[in-house]
Design a protein around this motif. Sequence first.
Motif, PDB file in Angstrom:
ATOM      1  N   ASN A 136       0.827  -1.073   0.002  1.00  9.83           N
ATOM      2  CA  ASN A 136      -0.151   0.141  -0.139  1.00  9.83           C
ATOM      3  C   ASN A 136       0.826   1.156  -0.248  1.00  9.83           C
ATOM      4  N   HIS A 137       0.998   1.817  -1.038  1.00 12.65           N
ATOM      5  CA  HIS A 137       2.040   2.565  -1.324  1.00 12.65           C
ATOM      6  C   HIS A 137       1.614   4.034  -0.833  1.00 12.65           C
ATOM      7  N   GLY A 138       0.400   4.286  -0.886  1.00 10.71           N
ATOM      8  CA  GLY A 138      -0.279   5.687   0.036  1.00 10.71           C
ATOM      9  C   GLY A 138      -0.017   5.567   1.569  1.00 10.71           C
ATOM     10  N   LEU A 139      -0.345   4.432   2.130  1.00 10.25           N
ATOM     11  CA  LEU A 139      -0.087   4.251   3.551  1.00 10.25           C
ATOM     12  C   LEU A 139       1.531   4.432   3.975  1.00 10.25           C
ATOM     13  N   ALA A 140       2.192   3.790   3.118  1.00  4.49           N
ATOM     14  CA  ALA A 140       3.839   4.002   2.917  1.00  4.49           C
ATOM     15  C   ALA A 140       4.256   5.393   3.280  1.00  4.49           C
ATOM     16  N   TRP A 141       3.683   6.116   2.066  1.00  4.04           N
ATOM     17  CA  TRP A 141       4.213   7.532   1.983  1.00  4.04           C
ATOM     18  C   TRP A 141       3.759   8.425   3.386  1.00  4.04           C
ATOM     19  N   LEU A 142       2.309   8.017   3.702  1.00  2.00           N
ATOM     20  CA  LEU A 142       1.786   8.777   4.910  1.00  2.00           C
ATOM     21  C   LEU A 142       2.566   8.228   6.368  1.00  2.00           C
ATOM     22  N   SER A 143       3.260   7.246   6.280  1.00  2.76           N
ATOM     23  CA  SER A 143       3.969   6.760   7.348  1.00  2.76           C
ATOM     24  C   SER A 143       5.304   7.313   7.320  1.00  2.76           C
ATOM     25  N   HIS A 144       5.698   7.693   6.080  1.00  2.00           N
ATOM     26  CA  HIS A 144       7.221   8.469   6.086  1.00  2.00           C
ATOM     27  C   HIS A 144       7.015   9.781   6.347  1.00  2.00           C
ATOM     28  N   VAL A 145       5.793  10.487   5.855  1.00  2.00           N
ATOM     29  CA  VAL A 145       5.734  11.795   6.298  1.00  2.00           C
ATOM     30  C   VAL A 145       5.492  11.848   7.951  1.00  2.00           C
ATOM     31  N   ARG A 146       4.876  11.097   8.641  1.00  2.00           N
ATOM     32  CA  ARG A 146       4.628  11.132   9.921  1.00  2.00           C
ATOM     33  C   ARG A 146       6.031  11.049  10.608  1.00  2.00           C
ATOM     34  N   SER A 147       6.853  10.214  10.048  1.00  2.00           N
ATOM     35  CA  SER A 147       8.115   9.983  10.885  1.00  2.00           C
ATOM     36  C   SER A 147       8.983  11.219  10.444  1.00  2.00           C
ATOM     37  N   VAL A 148       8.844  11.848   9.421  1.00  2.00           N
ATOM     38  CA  VAL A 148       9.792  13.320   9.264  1.00  2.00           C
ATOM     39  C   VAL A 148       9.167  14.396  10.069  1.00  2.00           C
ATOM     40  N   LEU A 149       7.737  14.396  10.179  1.00  2.00           N
ATOM     41  CA  LEU A 149       7.265  15.410  11.451  1.00  2.00           C
ATOM     42  C   LEU A 149       7.444  14.890  12.512  1.00  2.00           C
ATOM     43  N   ALA A 150       7.664  13.776  13.001  1.00  2.00           N
ATOM     44  CA  ALA A 150       8.228  13.291  14.340  1.00  2.00           C
ATOM     45  C   ALA A 150       9.461  14.179  14.818  1.00  2.00           C
ATOM     46  N   GLY A 151      10.334  14.418  13.927  1.00  2.00           N
ATOM     47  CA  GLY A 151      11.409  15.179  14.237  1.00  2.00           C
ATOM     48  C   GLY A 151      11.377  16.571  14.227  1.00  2.00           C
ATOM     49  N   ALA A 152      10.187  17.194  14.007  1.00  2.00           N
ATOM     50  CA  ALA A 152       9.937  18.626  14.243  1.00  2.00           C
ATOM     51  C   ALA A 152      10.064  18.923  15.525  1.00  2.00           C
ATOM     52  N   THR A 153      10.866  20.213  15.794  1.00  2.00           N
ATOM     53  CA  THR A 153      10.772  20.883  17.105  1.00  2.00           C
ATOM     54  C   THR A 153       9.750  21.929  17.413  1.00  2.00           C
ATOM     55  N   SER A 154       9.127  22.378  16.459  1.00  2.00           N
ATOM     56  CA  SER A 154       8.177  23.428  16.577  1.00  2.00           C
ATOM     57  C   SER A 154       7.166  23.350  15.455  1.00  2.00           C
TER      58      SER A 154
END
Length: 116
Positions: free
Chosen positions: A98-116
Amino acid sequence: MEHGINAMMKSLEALGAMPVLRHGLLTYTVKPNHGAWADQQVQTGVAEAEAQLWPATPPHWVHIPEEVVIPGSNTQPSTHPRWLGHSRDIQSWAQEVNHGLAWLSHVRSVLAGATS
């Protein structure tokens, strides 16, 4: 199988991410599980040109509003006003079902590193 921007839009729509094409950017909503933006709806995006190879090749740049700060990220201006593109690779793409689910998981992991 459908390819390109329309296929990516349909995939994200099926997952409730509310995709919209504007300013040459496919924007959609994600809700990170961790980090400064945890449990908040965050608009993110993918350049329309990068989504043309979807789902065979994932986009490289994750576009995020400037107020979402990702430390140490390689950035470039986005086509969307007051947004930045962040250079982010995704691993093991060809193995995804499921490429859509994989992409959204990837973006969530990028956002998890946000500091503000």
